[in-house]
Motif scaffolding. Structure first.
Motif, PDB file in Angstrom:
ATOM      1  N   LEU A 104      20.139  82.574  79.156  1.00  0.00           N
ATOM      2  CA  LEU A 104      21.231  83.118  78.364  1.00  0.00           C
ATOM      3  C   LEU A 104      21.739  82.010  77.451  1.00  0.00           C
ATOM      4  CD1 LEU A 104      23.086  84.956  81.258  1.00  0.00           C
ATOM      5  CD2 LEU A 104      21.536  85.960  79.585  1.00  0.00           C
TER       6      LEU A 104
ATOM      7  N   ALA B  48      24.836  80.754  74.961  1.00  0.00           N
ATOM      8  CA  ALA B  48      26.251  80.989  74.673  1.00  0.00           C
ATOM      9  C   ALA B  48      26.752  79.956  73.674  1.00  0.00           C
ATOM     10  CB  ALA B  48      27.062  80.918  75.961  1.00  0.00           C
TER      11      ALA B  48
ATOM     12  N   CYS C  49      22.584  76.626  76.935  1.00  0.00           N
ATOM     13  CA  CYS C  49      21.666  77.513  77.653  1.00  0.00           C
ATOM     14  C   CYS C  49      22.081  77.557  79.115  1.00  0.00           C
ATOM     15  CB  CYS C  49      20.238  76.984  77.599  1.00  0.00           C
ATOM     16  SG  CYS C  49      19.438  77.245  76.043  1.00  0.00           S
TER      17      CYS C  49
ATOM     18  N   GLU D 229      31.020  82.136  74.998  1.00  0.00           N
ATOM     19  CA  GLU D 229      30.743  83.550  74.755  1.00  0.00           C
ATOM     20  C   GLU D 229      29.256  83.684  74.475  1.00  0.00           C
ATOM     21  OE1 GLU D 229      32.014  86.307  71.112  1.00  0.00           O
ATOM     22  OE2 GLU D 229      33.735  85.547  72.263  1.00  0.00           O
ATOM     23  N   LEU D 230      28.612  84.672  75.109  1.00  0.00           N
ATOM     24  CA  LEU D 230      27.187  84.885  74.851  1.00  0.00           C
ATOM     25  C   LEU D 230      26.992  85.210  73.378  1.00  0.00           C
ATOM     26  CD1 LEU D 230      26.074  86.964  77.965  1.00  0.00           C
ATOM     27  CD2 LEU D 230      25.726  84.532  77.533  1.00  0.00           C
TER      28      LEU D 230
END
Length: 158
Positions: free
Chosen positions: A51, A53, A62, A86-87
């Motif tokens: 993911l 962000a 990451c 925040e992603l």
């Protein structure tokens, strides 16, 4: 290995002489990590997703977590020294990382971002991460990965 399968991630691992295995699966579009793990008969708890962000500072990060779990945004922010993270939007993944959704991996990105790996990986000899394109998984040592990308292990899930 066929030349067309050499992703930036695989080239990076080769350059660093990090041992790995590749798992290939048929897929034309994004499918979730749990489905990928089941399709490849990989243990779900050993299959991690990447993911990306953005912090309040504007820096990107990451986070690698088991595919069946959710990122805890407060723990993630704290792990990288941010007030909040925040992603990034799905539409921005390729622009920021050079990879597509479902093929994003913490290695071989346009720029190496600070990476935090969920602490459960520390207990594993090997784990699975994306290989840099949809349909490719890499199995490698979490410790080798962390060393190569200067990643760290922390509890970042809900």
């Amino acid at each position: 290995m066929a030349k067309e399968l050499k992703t930036n991630a695989i080239r990076f691992l080769d350059k660093c002489r990090i041992p790995y295995e590749i798992n290939i699966y048929e897929c034309d579009e994004f499918i979730d990590g749990v489905t990928v793990a089941q399709k490849l008969e990989q243990p779900v708890e050993e299959t991690f997703k990447t993911l990306v962000a953005k912090g309040k500072s504007g820096n990107y990060y990451c986070f690698l977590i088991p595919v069946a779990l959710e990122l805890d945004m407060k723990k993630a922010a704290k792990s990288v020294g941010e007030k909040s993270v925040e992603l990034i939007a799905v539409k921005d993944i390729t622009k920021v990382t050079g990879y597509v959704r479902g093929g994003c991996t913490p290695i071989g990105m346009k720029k190496q971002f600070m990476t935090v790996i969920h602490c459960s990986a520390k207990e594993l000899d090997l784990f699975y991460i994306s290989g840099g394109r949809i349909g490719t998984q890499i199995r490698l040592s979490p410790a080798d990965l962390a060393d190569a990308i200067k990643g760290k292990f922390e509890d970042i899930v809900q």
